[in-house]
Design a protein around this motif. Structure first.
Motif, PDB file in Angstrom:
ATOM      1  N   ASP A  84     123.909  30.451  75.405  1.00 52.73           N
ATOM      2  CA  ASP A  84     123.283  29.552  76.366  1.00 52.73           C
ATOM      3  C   ASP A  84     124.354  28.643  76.970  1.00 52.73           C
ATOM      4  O   ASP A  84     124.714  27.641  76.349  1.00 52.73           O
ATOM      5  CB  ASP A  84     122.190  28.717  75.693  1.00 52.73           C
ATOM      6  CG  ASP A  84     121.421  27.860  76.688  1.00 52.73           C
ATOM      7  OD1 ASP A  84     121.481  28.188  77.898  1.00 52.73           O
ATOM      8  OD2 ASP A  84     120.774  26.878  76.271  1.00 52.73           O
ATOM      9  N   ASP A 128     119.903  30.072  85.471  1.00 54.22           N
ATOM     10  CA  ASP A 128     119.029  30.186  84.305  1.00 54.22           C
ATOM     11  C   ASP A 128     118.223  31.484  84.383  1.00 54.22           C
ATOM     12  O   ASP A 128     117.705  31.857  85.441  1.00 54.22           O
ATOM     13  CB  ASP A 128     118.086  28.983  84.250  1.00 54.22           C
ATOM     14  CG  ASP A 128     117.138  29.048  83.070  1.00 54.22           C
ATOM     15  OD1 ASP A 128     115.996  29.512  83.264  1.00 54.22           O
ATOM     16  OD2 ASP A 128     117.538  28.652  81.962  1.00 54.22           O
ATOM     17  N   GLY A 129     118.083  32.174  83.256  1.00 61.49           N
ATOM     18  CA  GLY A 129     117.452  33.481  83.241  1.00 61.49           C
ATOM     19  C   GLY A 129     115.965  33.484  83.517  1.00 61.49           C
ATOM     20  O   GLY A 129     115.413  34.521  83.904  1.00 61.49           O
ATOM     21  N   GLU A 130     115.276  32.355  83.347  1.00 62.69           N
ATOM     22  CA  GLU A 130     113.834  32.324  83.550  1.00 62.69           C
ATOM     23  C   GLU A 130     113.424  31.648  84.852  1.00 62.69           C
ATOM     24  O   GLU A 130     112.459  32.048  85.486  1.00 62.69           O
ATOM     25  CB  GLU A 130     113.153  31.618  82.376  1.00 62.69           C
ATOM     26  CG  GLU A 130     113.259  32.385  81.060  1.00 62.69           C
ATOM     27  CD  GLU A 130     112.377  31.796  79.980  1.00 62.69           C
ATOM     28  OE1 GLU A 130     111.758  30.752  80.235  1.00 62.69           O
ATOM     29  OE2 GLU A 130     112.316  32.386  78.891  1.00 62.69           O
ATOM     30  N   SER A 131     114.142  30.624  85.248  1.00 67.02           N
ATOM     31  CA  SER A 131     113.769  29.890  86.457  1.00 67.02           C
ATOM     32  C   SER A 131     114.737  30.104  87.618  1.00 67.02           C
ATOM     33  O   SER A 131     114.418  29.773  88.752  1.00 67.02           O
ATOM     34  CB  SER A 131     113.702  28.394  86.148  1.00 67.02           C
ATOM     35  OG  SER A 131     114.998  27.909  85.826  1.00 67.02           O
ATOM     36  N   LYS A 177     114.898  41.642  87.476  1.00 72.97           N
ATOM     37  CA  LYS A 177     114.922  40.394  86.717  1.00 72.97           C
ATOM     38  C   LYS A 177     114.140  39.325  87.471  1.00 72.97           C
ATOM     39  O   LYS A 177     114.725  38.435  88.095  1.00 72.97           O
ATOM     40  CB  LYS A 177     116.370  39.943  86.486  1.00 72.97           C
ATOM     41  CG  LYS A 177     116.522  38.858  85.435  1.00 72.97           C
ATOM     42  CD  LYS A 177     117.976  38.567  85.173  1.00 72.97           C
ATOM     43  CE  LYS A 177     118.149  37.489  84.131  1.00 72.97           C
ATOM     44  NZ  LYS A 177     117.546  37.854  82.838  1.00 72.97           N
ATOM     45  N   ASN A 213     111.862  35.914  88.112  1.00 73.58           N
ATOM     46  CA  ASN A 213     111.854  34.604  87.455  1.00 73.58           C
ATOM     47  C   ASN A 213     110.475  34.337  86.856  1.00 73.58           C
ATOM     48  O   ASN A 213     109.447  34.712  87.411  1.00 73.58           O
ATOM     49  CB  ASN A 213     112.238  33.484  88.434  1.00 73.58           C
ATOM     50  CG  ASN A 213     111.300  33.409  89.620  1.00 73.58           C
ATOM     51  OD1 ASN A 213     110.980  34.418  90.226  1.00 73.58           O
ATOM     52  ND2 ASN A 213     110.883  32.207  89.957  1.00 73.58           N
ATOM     53  N   TYR A 214     110.460  33.698  85.687  1.00 72.30           N
ATOM     54  CA  TYR A 214     109.226  33.483  84.945  1.00 72.30           C
ATOM     55  C   TYR A 214     108.714  32.053  85.072  1.00 72.30           C
ATOM     56  O   TYR A 214     107.569  31.776  84.759  1.00 72.30           O
ATOM     57  CB  TYR A 214     109.441  33.806  83.462  1.00 72.30           C
ATOM     58  CG  TYR A 214     109.778  35.263  83.230  1.00 72.30           C
ATOM     59  CD1 TYR A 214     108.785  36.233  83.234  1.00 72.30           C
ATOM     60  CD2 TYR A 214     111.101  35.659  83.025  1.00 72.30           C
ATOM     61  CE1 TYR A 214     109.091  37.566  83.022  1.00 72.30           C
ATOM     62  CE2 TYR A 214     111.411  36.995  82.809  1.00 72.30           C
ATOM     63  CZ  TYR A 214     110.398  37.944  82.807  1.00 72.30           C
ATOM     64  OH  TYR A 214     110.701  39.268  82.612  1.00 72.30           O
ATOM     65  N   ARG A 215     109.566  31.140  85.510  1.00 69.69           N
ATOM     66  CA  ARG A 215     109.159  29.747  85.662  1.00 69.69           C
ATOM     67  C   ARG A 215     109.521  29.271  87.069  1.00 69.69           C
ATOM     68  O   ARG A 215     110.500  29.753  87.645  1.00 69.69           O
ATOM     69  CB  ARG A 215     109.863  28.854  84.628  1.00 69.69           C
ATOM     70  CG  ARG A 215     109.362  29.085  83.203  1.00 69.69           C
ATOM     71  CD  ARG A 215     109.968  28.072  82.223  1.00 69.69           C
ATOM     72  NE  ARG A 215     111.383  28.305  81.979  1.00 69.69           N
ATOM     73  CZ  ARG A 215     112.361  27.516  82.403  1.00 69.69           C
ATOM     74  NH1 ARG A 215     112.087  26.462  83.128  1.00 69.69           N
ATOM     75  NH2 ARG A 215     113.615  27.787  82.119  1.00 69.69           N
ATOM     76  N   ARG A 263     111.133  27.406  90.143  1.00 76.15           N
ATOM     77  CA  ARG A 263     112.488  26.892  90.308  1.00 76.15           C
ATOM     78  C   ARG A 263     112.430  25.428  90.715  1.00 76.15           C
ATOM     79  O   ARG A 263     111.627  25.038  91.561  1.00 76.15           O
ATOM     80  CB  ARG A 263     113.223  27.703  91.373  1.00 76.15           C
ATOM     81  CG  ARG A 263     114.656  27.318  91.561  1.00 76.15           C
ATOM     82  CD  ARG A 263     115.361  28.350  92.420  1.00 76.15           C
ATOM     83  NE  ARG A 263     116.774  28.037  92.574  1.00 76.15           N
ATOM     84  CZ  ARG A 263     117.689  28.908  92.945  1.00 76.15           C
ATOM     85  NH1 ARG A 263     117.345  30.146  93.184  1.00 76.15           N
ATOM     86  NH2 ARG A 263     118.949  28.545  93.072  1.00 76.15           N
TER      87      ARG A 263
END
Length: 281
Positions: free
Chosen positions: A76, A233-236, A271, A273-275, A277
């Protein structure tokens, strides 16, 4: 090198008559922050981690047949190094193709401004119109594009053109971020730079390491190594400020590299984004 040693080297270059150095009115402490400079020195002791070295066989199906040696450097943000990726023959061919194309390169800033002092290197986009389109060269370019996909698991064939770079004596890149974080044509069409892939084409005896100051992480420049990290960031897909990094001054010899920045929008089906931005341009 210590701040005093750098100051002496700059004065020596001024005496030789290098106009580029004569025009500089700043001191080494501005060019190379103390924290960054301390990690660059040979006396630096990295922090102990419990990360792993292993053969990567999972990123793409091809790696089941030909896995790569991978070392985890940080989780991270996610930073890994691969070893023995390019052969000596491929590196020699790359050097031959790019050597005559290299020119003074700059760090891009807002409003198309350039920071002349942040990066002291020669560079060239590759491939370009001057690259001979022989079967051998086309195969090499396709191989490198496929390598980017295999090493990262991301879409590599739509990445920016590769940039070949050469750092001579004292050549460095002050700490910076690879994400652009500004509204320009590139980010409008392709998004920001999701990830960075850096191919080291030679071993630097002294200096030339890639340093991440906030992580106390130092990665030596070694022939055949590839450094890969995420800038967002990998999620947002928010900007990750811990990815600030720089290139240590080359003290002995030269540093050759090939860098590719992987664009954000090209990965929308690979890929997502899950959240939401937080940042916008």
């Amino acid at each position: 090198m210590t701040t005093e040693e750098i100051d002496v080297k700059i004065k020596q270059l001024q005496l030789v008559g290098d106009e580029g150095y004569q025009q500089q009115t700043f001191g080494p402490e501005i060019l190379l922050p103390k924290e960054f400079n301390a990690i660059c020195q040979s006396s630096h002791k990295p922090k102990h981690t419990k990360l792993h070295c292993r053969y990567n066989t999972t990123t793409t199906p091809f790696l089941r047949l030909a896995p790569f040696r991978m070392e985890e450097l940080s989780l991270d943000p996610y930073i890994v190094a691969y070893y023995n990726v390019l052969s000596d023959q491929e590196i020699t061919q790359l050097d031959r193709l790019t050597a005559t194309l290299l020119k003074k390169t700059f760090a891009i800033g807002p409003d198309d401004d350039y920071d002349d002092n942040a990066r002291t290197a020669d560079g060239a986009w590759f491939p370009n119109n001057e690259t001979p389109r022989t079967e051998e060269n086309i195969q090499l370019i396709e191989r490198i594009i496929n390598l980017v996909s295999d090493l990262t698991g991301l879409q590599g064939d739509k990445a920016d053109s590769f940039q070949a770079v050469r750092y001579g004596f004292g050549g460095h890149y002050t700490p910076h971020f690879d994400y652009l974080n500004m509204s320009i044509d590139q980010t409008a069409f392709y998004g920001d730079r999701l990830a960075t892939v850096f191919f080291y084409l030679n071993t630097v005896k002294h200096g030339g390491a890639t340093v991440f100051p906030s992580l106390n992480l130092k990665v030596p420049a070694e022939k055949g190594k590839v450094l890969f990290w995420y800038n967002l960031d990998g999620e947002s897909f928010d900007f990750d400020e811990n990815t600030e990094h720089g290139g240590c001054p080359v003290v002995d010899g030269i540093k050759l590299g090939l860098v590719s920045w992987i664009n954000e929008y090209d990965q929308m089906f690979i890929k997502p984004n899950y959240r939401p931005r937080n940042q916008t341009y």
